[in-house]
Structures are given as C-alpha cells and as structure tokens.
Design an enzyme around this catalytic site. Structure first.
Site, PDB file in Angstrom:
ATOM      1  N   HIS A 123       0.855  -1.184   0.000  1.00 21.47           N
ATOM      2  CA  HIS A 123       0.000   0.000   0.000  1.00 21.47           C
ATOM      3  C   HIS A 123       0.890   1.233   0.000  1.00 21.47           C
ATOM      4  CE1 HIS A 123      -3.411   2.613   0.793  1.00 21.47           C
ATOM      5  NE2 HIS A 123      -2.581   3.287   1.549  1.00 21.47           N
TER       6      HIS A 123
ATOM      7  N   ASP B  40     -14.962   2.884   7.862  1.00 22.72           N
ATOM      8  CA  ASP B  40     -13.921   3.765   7.333  1.00 22.72           C
ATOM      9  C   ASP B  40     -14.450   4.574   6.153  1.00 22.72           C
ATOM     10  OD1 ASP B  40     -11.173   4.781   6.983  1.00 22.72           O
ATOM     11  OD2 ASP B  40     -11.425   3.795   5.059  1.00 22.72           O
TER      12      ASP B  40
ATOM     13  N   ARG C 150     -14.169  13.021   7.339  1.00 27.84           N
ATOM     14  CA  ARG C 150     -12.878  13.671   7.611  1.00 27.84           C
ATOM     15  C   ARG C 150     -12.473  14.580   6.473  1.00 27.84           C
ATOM     16  NH1 ARG C 150      -9.241   8.918   7.896  1.00 27.84           N
ATOM     17  NH2 ARG C 150      -7.606  10.467   8.060  1.00 27.84           N
TER      18      ARG C 150
ATOM     19  N   SER D 242      -7.333   3.998   9.253  1.00 32.51           N
ATOM     20  CA  SER D 242      -8.111   3.952   8.014  1.00 32.51           C
ATOM     21  C   SER D 242      -7.450   3.002   7.002  1.00 32.51           C
ATOM     22  CB  SER D 242      -8.202   5.382   7.446  1.00 32.51           C
ATOM     23  OG  SER D 242      -8.624   5.379   6.124  1.00 32.51           O
TER      24      SER D 242
ATOM     25  N   LYS E  67      -8.578  -1.356   6.168  1.00 33.15           N
ATOM     26  CA  LYS E  67      -8.906  -1.887   4.834  1.00 33.15           C
ATOM     27  C   LYS E  67      -7.937  -3.003   4.437  1.00 33.15           C
ATOM     28  CE  LYS E  67      -9.017   2.368   3.525  1.00 33.15           C
ATOM     29  NZ  LYS E  67      -9.145   3.737   3.081  1.00 33.15           N
TER      30      LYS E  67
HETATM   31  N1  URA Z   1      -5.784   6.915   2.681  1.00 36.65           N
HETATM   32  C1  URA Z   1      -6.726   6.273   3.392  1.00 36.65           C
HETATM   33  O1  URA Z   1      -7.194   5.212   2.994  1.00 36.65           O
HETATM   34  N2  URA Z   1      -7.130   6.809   4.545  1.00 36.65           N
HETATM   35  C2  URA Z   1      -6.637   7.967   5.039  1.00 36.65           C
HETATM   36  O2  URA Z   1      -7.023   8.393   6.101  1.00 36.65           O
HETATM   37  C3  URA Z   1      -5.657   8.638   4.282  1.00 36.65           C
HETATM   38  C4  URA Z   1      -5.250   8.078   3.102  1.00 36.65           C
END
Ligand code: URA
Length: 424
Positions: free
Chosen positions: A82, A161, A168, A183, A187
C-alpha cells in the site's frame, strides 16, 4: 453509552476505553451517532492523539464493521503493498504482476485519485475495456488465472472507514496519524492479505511532508499490522519530485508497460524491484530475483493475463490527448528542483484528477517530464509536455508550474534519497 461523554473524554485529553471505541465506531456506522458528533470526536482525536492501544482497538472496530476476505483456498501465499500516494506513483501497475510472476498471489484493493495525487484505478481504467469493480468470486478467479488482481474495494469492506473518511475529508480531520493509520490498516487487514509492505511517501507531493511525520505514520501502521498478526514492513520513500517521467493516467500506464518490458525510468525500476523484494520476503518467497522476471518477460505475461481477465485489451492503443503543450528550459544549467506538488497540481488541473469523488477524470490528461532533478539542460530544450483534451485548462495548469522548477548555472539538487528508510 453517550456520544457526548466519549467526545468529552477525548476532548479533555483522556484515553478512550475499548468499550467506548467499539460503541462509537459501531454506533456511527449504524447512524446512531450523528455526523456532527463524529466530526467533533475526529477533531478531538486529531488534536489529542491516541495511544497505541486505542489505535489498535479503533482499527479493529473498523475491521469488524464489515466483511473480512479470505484467500486460504489459494495455493500460494498472499502479499500486498500500500502506498500513501504521490505524484507519478504508478508502482502498483508493474509491481503486482512482477510479484505474482515470482510466485506470490497479490490481491490488491486500490483507490481512485483525489486532489493532486493520482489513483491506481483511474490509471488502469484508461485501458479500453478494463473493469475496476469485481465481485469477490471474480476477484478469486482473476487471482487464480493471473496471480494478481487490482480492483476497487466493495461496499462490504470496512464500511465504518468509508463513512468516516468522507466525513474527515470535509471537516479538516484527514491529517491525523492515528486516523490515517487506522483507516489504511483496517482496509488492508480486512482485505485478507498475509503480508503487507507499506510505501510511505515523504515530501511536497505526499501526505507526509517531513521524514519525522512519515516515520511516525509508518511505525503506527507497522504496529497495527503486527498486533493483528499481519507481517508488515514499511519503506519511507521520496516524493519531493515526481516518480518517473509520466504523471497522469494513460501516460503512467504506458510507462509501467515500459518497465514490464525491461526498460523504463531508473527510479521507477529501482522502487518496483525494492518493493517486490520486500513483498516476496514478507511472504517467505526468496528463491526468485524479481529483476529476472522483468528481463525474461514473465512479469509482462502476468500483466497481460491480469488485464485481459478484467476485460481489458492489453494491445489496444491508449487514449492520447488532443492538445500537447511543451514548456521549454528558460536557461541552460542544472535542473536543481522539480517540485512533486506543483507537477501534481498541474496534472490535476489538466484533467487527470478530480476535485470531488463523483467527478470523471480524463484518461489522456497528464504531464511528461523530459528532465529530472540533477540533469543538465540547455536553454530552449523541452522540459515538460502538458497533455489535455481541453485547452482552456492549460493556463491554470501552467500557473501551478510557476516556481515548481529551478535551473541553476551549476549545483546539486537537495533531494531525499529514493529509499529513505525501512521500518520493521
Ligand atoms: N488513505 C486512506 O485510505 N485513509 C486515510 O485516512 C488517508 C489516506
């Protein structure tokens, strides 16, 4: 439990209990906590932070808000990467097939671009016919046929999320390390990968502008992964200049295909190989050198299978822009800076990115960099080519390049090394 008590506890610098966290995340997902209450709680978290135990519990509650994917029926170990996002960051495109060619399965759920950073799905969608949305069964089929799949996360994955990130985004609470870390990790853990490598970008074109902040984010995410039994490592990598020469959608696909064909810009190749080695090591696969899989065409074979399995035509011509405007070097000397943020905003204004989630992107829009920091340039030579389908976008894009590059008679750029550090 009462939302106001939870908000007050965090507002006053306290530590939330596991029960308070579980309740807040669940109640918000069900709609029992109002948006304005969660906005206040997110702001209190941004201002007062969270302990390691609070972040771990918050992440866990977000994972439990939805489904958890399971790849145990595959006969290979799973591993994923990621990136926190940057300008010209197309690394997933060559990396996923490369790692699959070396024996791992790569189930990668990716996102779309927002603001000046590009999104992997937007880039891949510039390939005619390619589909980002797959069912879980289709994902498994593509993984079995190709060894790698890159697609959109379904609505069932970490719905807490999804809702919280949208909130947010409009309440100035994105830039909180506990909230970003939970966050991303909720995932990735729900995605069910067996190992994870995080590419935490540092510099003007990244979320994290300083090495210190990036290190704190990386350490927080590695700790969450480790606490959840997920083998996780992180690299801090440079995002003070664009990655590679192409910034946009189709242009980044073309550059990724060059890498898979054994060529491509040296920084893209180096980062792809470094991340591939990390992913393979994390999956316990160390017998193959990924550099060989770029040379012998096996990574390209996986790419073609992966694109075809998702409805795309790997041989179809990619969209090209109606307008191409070249910026030339105003003087001779050394290019001492090419600011990632300035180039990213310019590409976005040309149509490569979106301002709101529902906006479409232009596949052909983007920028080609003809020189990179450290290169010697001659007055009048092409420096950047701006690609767009809509010439009215050019003036605003050119404005964001004002001051984004510097040429000095002599000198060496002050840049981060491509790979800044490794966090385990
Ligand atoms: N990417 C995400 O998935 N979440 C965040 O809070 C910031 C970047």
């Amino acid at each position: 439990m009462d939302a106001i008590d939870v908000i007050r506890a965090k507002r006053d610098g306290g530590t939330l209990t596991p029960d308070q966290i579980d309740w807040a995340v669940d109640a918000y997902t069900r709609g029992a906590i109002a948006e304005e209450q969660m906005a206040a709680l997110a702001m209190a978290i941004l201002l007062n932070g969270m302990t390691r135990a609070e972040v771990a519990r918050w992440t866990d509650a977000m994972i439990r808000s939805g489904e958890r994917m399971d790849w145990s029926s595959l006969d290979r170990p799973t591993t994923d990467k990621h990136s926190t996002g940057g300008v010209g960051d197309k690394i997933t495109l060559p990396l996923a097939p490369l790692v699959a060619a070396c024996g791992a399965a790569v189930p990668q759920l990716s996102g779309r671009g927002l603001g000046h950073t590009g999104g992997t799905l937007d880039k891949l969608e510039s390939i005619p016919g390619w589909r980002a949305s797959l069912s879980n069964t289709e994902m498994l089929d593509v993984l079995r046929t190709a060894g790698a799949v890159v697609c959109a996360a379904g609505g069932g994955l970490a719905p807490a999320d999804r809702k919280l990130y949208a909130l947010r985004d409009v309440t100035g609470t994105v830039e909180s390390i506990p909230l970003i870390a939970s966050s991303i990790m909720s995932k990735k853990i729900a995605e069910g990968t067996g190992a994870l490598v995080l590419d935490v970008k540092v510099g003007s074109g990244a979320f994290m502008k300083t090495v210190e902040n990036a290190r704190e984010l990386a350490e927080t995410m590695v700790a969450i992964g480790t606490d959840n039994g997920l083998r996780t490592t992180a690299l801090l990598t440079a995002m003070d200049r664009p990655l590679g020469n192409a910034v946009g959608n189709a242009v980044e696909v073309a550059e990724s295909v060059e890498v898979l064909a054994g060529g491509g810009p040296p920084d893209v190749v180096e980062l792809t190989l470094t991340l591939a080695r990390e992913m393979l090591a994390a999956a316990g696969l160390t017998d193959k050198d990924p550099a060989d899989a770029l040379k012998d065409g096996s990574a390209m074979d996986v790419w073609r299978r992966m694109i075809t399995a998702q409805g795309g035509d790997p041989d179809a011509p990619l969209p090209s822009a109606r307008e191409n405007h070249t910026v030339t070097a105003p003087a001779s000397g050394v290019l001492t800076s090419l600011d990632a943020y300035g180039v990213g905003v310019a590409a976005w204004r040309l149509g490569a990115g979106r301002a709101r989630k529902e906006d479409p992107v232009s596949f052909a829009a983007g920028i080609t960099c003809h020189a990179k920091p450290g290169d010697t340039v001659t007055e009048g030579q092409p420096l950047l080519t701006l690609h767009t389908d809509d010439e009215t976008r050019l003036p605003r894009a050119l404005e964001s390049l004002d001051g984004a590059y510097e040429i000095e008679a002599s000198g060496t750029p002050t840049l981060h090394p491509l790979i800044i550090d490794r966090i385990v």
